[in-house]
Every structure is written in C-alpha cells, then in structure tokens.
Design a protein around this motif. Structure first.
Motif, PDB file in Angstrom:
ATOM      1  N   GLY A  24       5.118   6.783   3.826  1.00  0.00           N
ATOM      2  CA  GLY A  24       5.926   5.741   3.229  1.00  0.00           C
ATOM      3  C   GLY A  24       5.443   5.406   1.849  1.00  0.00           C
ATOM      4  N   ASN A  25       6.240   4.666   1.138  1.00  0.00           N
ATOM      5  CA  ASN A  25       5.914   4.263  -0.221  1.00  0.00           C
ATOM      6  C   ASN A  25       4.854   3.171  -0.191  1.00  0.00           C
ATOM      7  OD1 ASN A  25       5.867   3.231  -2.823  1.00  0.00           O
ATOM      8  ND2 ASN A  25       8.001   3.738  -3.168  1.00  0.00           N
ATOM      9  N   PRO A  26       3.647   3.425  -0.684  1.00  0.00           N
ATOM     10  CA  PRO A  26       2.583   2.429  -0.593  1.00  0.00           C
ATOM     11  C   PRO A  26       2.873   1.189  -1.413  1.00  0.00           C
ATOM     12  CG  PRO A  26       1.920   4.225  -2.006  1.00  0.00           C
ATOM     13  CD  PRO A  26       3.209   4.638  -1.372  1.00  0.00           C
ATOM     14  N   PHE A  27       3.831   1.254  -2.323  1.00  0.00           N
ATOM     15  CA  PHE A  27       4.074   0.126  -3.209  1.00  0.00           C
ATOM     16  C   PHE A  27       5.058  -0.877  -2.610  1.00  0.00           C
ATOM     17  CE2 PHE A  27       3.284   4.013  -5.549  1.00  0.00           C
ATOM     18  CZ  PHE A  27       1.978   3.730  -5.891  1.00  0.00           C
ATOM     19  N   ARG A  28       5.546  -0.582  -1.408  1.00  0.00           N
ATOM     20  CA  ARG A  28       6.385  -1.552  -0.747  1.00  0.00           C
ATOM     21  C   ARG A  28       5.581  -2.759  -0.279  1.00  0.00           C
ATOM     22  NH1 ARG A  28      10.006   2.730   2.711  1.00  0.00           N
ATOM     23  NH2 ARG A  28      11.434   3.302   1.036  1.00  0.00           N
ATOM     24  N   MET A  29       4.278  -2.643  -0.357  1.00  0.00           N
ATOM     25  CA  MET A  29       3.454  -3.789   0.011  1.00  0.00           C
ATOM     26  C   MET A  29       3.690  -4.956  -0.939  1.00  0.00           C
ATOM     27  SD  MET A  29      -0.279  -2.445  -1.186  1.00  0.00           S
ATOM     28  CE  MET A  29      -1.053  -3.958  -0.693  1.00  0.00           C
ATOM     29  N   LYS A  30       4.242  -4.669  -2.113  1.00  0.00           N
ATOM     30  CA  LYS A  30       4.559  -5.724  -3.059  1.00  0.00           C
ATOM     31  C   LYS A  30       5.872  -6.415  -2.717  1.00  0.00           C
ATOM     32  CE  LYS A  30       0.998  -4.871  -5.706  1.00  0.00           C
ATOM     33  NZ  LYS A  30      -0.077  -5.854  -5.937  1.00  0.00           N
ATOM     34  N   SER A  31       6.626  -5.823  -1.790  1.00  0.00           N
ATOM     35  CA  SER A  31       7.922  -6.364  -1.407  1.00  0.00           C
ATOM     36  C   SER A  31       7.733  -7.577  -0.513  1.00  0.00           C
ATOM     37  CB  SER A  31       8.735  -5.294  -0.674  1.00  0.00           C
ATOM     38  OG  SER A  31       9.872  -5.867  -0.091  1.00  0.00           O
ATOM     39  N   PRO A  32       8.657  -8.532  -0.546  1.00  0.00           N
ATOM     40  CA  PRO A  32       8.547  -9.691   0.346  1.00  0.00           C
ATOM     41  C   PRO A  32       8.677  -9.307   1.812  1.00  0.00           C
ATOM     42  CG  PRO A  32      10.664  -9.673  -0.796  1.00  0.00           C
ATOM     43  CD  PRO A  32       9.810  -8.637  -1.440  1.00  0.00           C
ATOM     44  N   LYS A  33       9.279  -8.094   2.094  1.00  0.00           N
ATOM     45  CA  LYS A  33       9.401  -7.661   3.467  1.00  0.00           C
ATOM     46  C   LYS A  33       8.077  -7.116   3.977  1.00  0.00           C
ATOM     47  CE  LYS A  33      14.255  -6.380   2.928  1.00  0.00           C
ATOM     48  NZ  LYS A  33      15.249  -5.284   3.064  1.00  0.00           N
ATOM     49  N   GLY A  34       7.905  -7.133   5.295  1.00  0.00           N
ATOM     50  CA  GLY A  34       6.716  -6.534   5.877  1.00  0.00           C
ATOM     51  C   GLY A  34       5.525  -7.467   5.853  1.00  0.00           C
ATOM     52  N   SER A  35       4.354  -6.922   6.128  1.00  0.00           N
ATOM     53  CA  SER A  35       3.138  -7.725   6.219  1.00  0.00           C
ATOM     54  C   SER A  35       2.691  -8.199   4.854  1.00  0.00           C
ATOM     55  CB  SER A  35       2.029  -6.902   6.869  1.00  0.00           C
ATOM     56  OG  SER A  35       2.433  -6.470   8.141  1.00  0.00           O
ATOM     57  N   CYS A  36       2.184  -9.400   4.794  1.00  0.00           N
ATOM     58  CA  CYS A  36       1.597  -9.931   3.563  1.00  0.00           C
ATOM     59  C   CYS A  36       0.107  -9.640   3.591  1.00  0.00           C
ATOM     60  CB  CYS A  36       1.845 -11.431   3.455  1.00  0.00           C
ATOM     61  SG  CYS A  36       3.593 -11.867   3.303  1.00  0.00           S
ATOM     62  N   LEU A  37      -0.459  -9.437   2.430  1.00  0.00           N
ATOM     63  CA  LEU A  37      -1.890  -9.151   2.360  1.00  0.00           C
ATOM     64  C   LEU A  37      -2.675 -10.451   2.353  1.00  0.00           C
ATOM     65  CD1 LEU A  37      -2.142  -6.259  -0.241  1.00  0.00           C
ATOM     66  CD2 LEU A  37      -2.097  -6.122   2.243  1.00  0.00           C
ATOM     67  N   SER A  38      -3.700 -10.485   3.174  1.00  0.00           N
ATOM     68  CA  SER A  38      -4.597 -11.633   3.173  1.00  0.00           C
ATOM     69  C   SER A  38      -5.479 -11.567   1.940  1.00  0.00           C
ATOM     70  CB  SER A  38      -5.457 -11.614   4.433  1.00  0.00           C
ATOM     71  OG  SER A  38      -6.352 -10.501   4.391  1.00  0.00           O
ATOM     72  N   PRO A  39      -6.089 -12.677   1.541  1.00  0.00           N
ATOM     73  CA  PRO A  39      -6.998 -12.647   0.391  1.00  0.00           C
ATOM     74  C   PRO A  39      -8.115 -11.626   0.559  1.00  0.00           C
ATOM     75  CG  PRO A  39      -6.482 -14.907   0.990  1.00  0.00           C
ATOM     76  CD  PRO A  39      -5.910 -14.040   2.075  1.00  0.00           C
ATOM     77  N   GLN A  40      -8.575 -11.461   1.796  1.00  0.00           N
ATOM     78  CA  GLN A  40      -9.669 -10.512   2.045  1.00  0.00           C
ATOM     79  C   GLN A  40      -9.201  -9.075   1.798  1.00  0.00           C
ATOM     80  OE1 GLN A  40      -8.717 -12.925   4.107  1.00  0.00           O
ATOM     81  NE2 GLN A  40     -10.493 -14.321   4.189  1.00  0.00           N
ATOM     82  N   LEU A  41      -8.014  -8.731   2.324  1.00  0.00           N
ATOM     83  CA  LEU A  41      -7.501  -7.379   2.131  1.00  0.00           C
ATOM     84  C   LEU A  41      -7.172  -7.121   0.670  1.00  0.00           C
ATOM     85  CD1 LEU A  41      -5.143  -6.823   5.198  1.00  0.00           C
ATOM     86  CD2 LEU A  41      -7.416  -5.859   4.805  1.00  0.00           C
TER      87      LEU A  41
END
Length: 360
Positions: A24-41
């Motif tokens: 998958g596209n690793p940059f979808r993590m910036k999208s509002p969909k899906g899991s949000c990154l914790s400060p630690q991650l």
C-alpha cells in the motif's frame, strides 16, 4: 495525496514491474482515514527520517571531482549498510514482531532482499574483473623499468591487454538494470491493514528503498559505461529526507551524464586517471626503440602511471570490502527477520515457500 511518480531515463517494460513493497501507499498515513499516529510512533518515524536525511547529506560531494571516486562509492555503500541496519532497530522500537506480518509481506521481503543480494554479487564480479586488470598493468610497469627494446614491446602488449579488459562489458552488470526495474514498481497499491505501526514501517522502508535504488543505479551506470542505466526518482516532499535526496540525485546524475556526453569510456575517477597515463605513455614506447636511459618525460609518465595504478588498486580493495559489508547487512537482516517466522509460522506449506532454504 502522497502519490509518488517514478520516471526512468529508459523505456518501461510493457508489464509493470513488481513493487518493491506492495503493502500500500505509505503516505496514506497522512490521510484523515485509518489509524492516527501516536506521539511516540511519530517520534520514532521522525527520528528515522532525520537520520536518513543527515546520512544523505554526507554523501553530497564537496566538488564534482569527488563524484564516483572509489572513496565516495565506498562511503555510499557504507551508508546503505547503516540504513538497512536502522530498519532492524526501527522494528525493535516499534515492537512489531515479524511473526505478525502478513504472509505476502514475507514473500515480497524474500524476493526484494534476494534481488539486492544478486546486485551485490554482480558488483563484486565487476570489481574482481577490474582487479584482474591490475596484473598486466603491474607487469607492464615492471617491464618499463628496463631500457631494453624487447621489454618496451612487451610492455606495449601488456598495456593492450589492460585496455581490452577495461573496455569490455560485464554481462552480470547489464542484468542489474532489469533487477532495478523490478524494485521501482508503483507503490499506489492497496493500503496496509489498519495498523499505525505498519504504516510507520512502510514509510521507513520506502526511504530505505529510495536510497538503495539510487546508489545501485549510480553504480550500475558507472560499471556499465552508460548513463542510460541511471534512474530518476521523484520523491514527495512530505519526507524529512526528501530535500537532501533530491539535491544529491541531481548533482550526481547530472555529472555522470556530462562525463559520458564527453565521450569518456568510464566515469570512475581512478580508472580514468590510469587510462589517461596509458594513452600518454603508449606512443612513446611503441616500437621498442633501444635507449641507454629512459627519457625524462617518459620516465615521469611511468612514475605517474605507477602511482595512479596503486591508487586504483587501493580503491578497488576498499569498495570490495564495502560491497561485501552491504551483502552481509542484507543477509543478516534476512536471517534476523525471518528466523522468528520459521519457528512461529508454518511457512513451508506452499510450493516454493521454503524460508529456511532462501535464508541459506
């Protein structure tokens, strides 16, 4: 958002190559969909990307003369070793055991790391071939210590042998281009499962892939004697390391193309230096004219050729060690990541899926 376009200076195959990491596209993590990154991650990812950015900055040559000297190439392959080792540290920090990876991730990791090992073997083969050329060169220099006409003729013959060897092409290097094509497939594939840790890992792996493909592309172009082997990677600006990578790629690729456009048979600095002195010396000793003492200009050229040949030999030895180190880094990561799989999951239940054999 985050779409990455990769354009290459050579034509594409009619069928798109397999993706380096089709998770998958690793940059979808910036999208509002899906899991949000914790400060630690987020801190783990930013630390990895910042380190990669600094590492790429260190590869930026201070002058164009430093590009593709063996010391720069050794530094580049050492940088790859460090980046690949950082992935193991990242996985530890993420507490993401390989045993939890999807089977297709394991399949692709085996495929990709195997291709990198093939590239390492091809580079080692080319360096061995260049090293073999040192023997006739050293013998020629030994013959030139004498003022004998016969020794001069023998030296000319040995220099001819050296020129034929360095001007020939290694078929194993030619195959590296198709291997690299398979490593730069589209990343715009189905996204990873709803896992924030998985998305961090994928984005970090993308950075590893970009640096690896770039360095291997440069080496392949240099060893093959063709700028057509160069790749141009367009990387999204969302990465901390993107500016450093773009600057490095622009400077190195442009200089390689300029050198080839001037008709140079090689862009390797030390090899070019030896070739220059050989071309200067050859007419002066051709014919084997009997002299009681070598003329001063010729003697000076012989001395310069000897120094250049020694520098070439030392450079090859350093790069051989560097490539071997990268080979071992890839092999170690395969073993470290896949050993838990062999014990945690039945991975031999499908044809061609024997991880134990592939690691070996």
């Amino acid at each position: 958002m985050g779409e990455i376009n990769i354009r290459m200076s050579r034509s594409q195959d009619p069928h798109p190559p397999r993706s380096f990491f089709p998770f998958g596209n690793p940059f979808r993590m910036k999208s509002p969909k899906g899991s949000c990154l914790s400060p630690q991650l987020l801190a783990v990812l930013q630390a990895f990307e910042a380190t990669l950015g600094e590492r790429l900055k260190k590869l930026m040559p201070k002058s164009r003369d430093e590009i593709l000297c063996f010391s720069w190439m050794t530094l580049a392959v050492k940088s790859l070793c460090e980046t690949h080792n950082d992935i193991l540290t990242l996985i530890t920090d993420l507490e993401l055991p390989v045993g939890e990876w999807d089977d297709k991730w394991i399949d692709v990791y085996l495929d990709v790391s195997g291709k990198l090992l093939d590239i390492c073997n091809a580079f080692s083969s080319e360096l061995s071939r260049l090293s073999q050329g040192n023997l006739p060169l050293k013998c020629a220099l030994h013959n030139l210590e004498s003022a004998s006409s016969k020794q001069y003729i023998r030296a000319c013959s040995l220099l001819d042998e050296w020129k034929q060897l360095v001007n020939s092409r290694n078929p194993r290097i030619e195959k590296c281009s198709s291997i690299l094509d398979n490593l730069v497939g589209s990343l715009d594939l189905p996204k990873v499962k709803n896992s924030a840790k998985g998305k961090v890992l994928m984005q970090a792996l993308y950075g590893v892939k970009v640096e690896t493909v770039f360095v291997c592309s440069v080496f392949t172009a240099a060893f093959s004697g063709s700028s057509k082997k160069l790749l141009e990677l367009n990387v999204a600006d969302i990465h901390l390391w993107a500016p450093a990578f773009k600057s490095l790629q622009n400077v190195v690729n442009e200089e390689i193309r300029v050198r080839f456009s001037r008709g140079k048979f090689t862009v390797l600095n030390e090899l070019e230096a030896v070739d220059t002195f050989v071309k200067e010396l050859y007419p002066a000793i051709r014919g084997g004219v009997e002299t009681t003492e070598m003329e001063l200009p010729v003697k000076k050229t012989v001395e310069e050729l000897g120094a250049a040949a020694e520098k070439l030999s030392q450079g090859i030895d350093l790069l051989v060690k560097g490539v071997d180190g990268f080979f071992q880094a890839v092999l170690t990561s395969r073993h470290a990541l896949l050993t838990p799989v062999r014990f945690d999951k039945p991975v031999n239940d499908r044809p061609g899926r024997n991880v134990t054999q592939q690691v070996a």
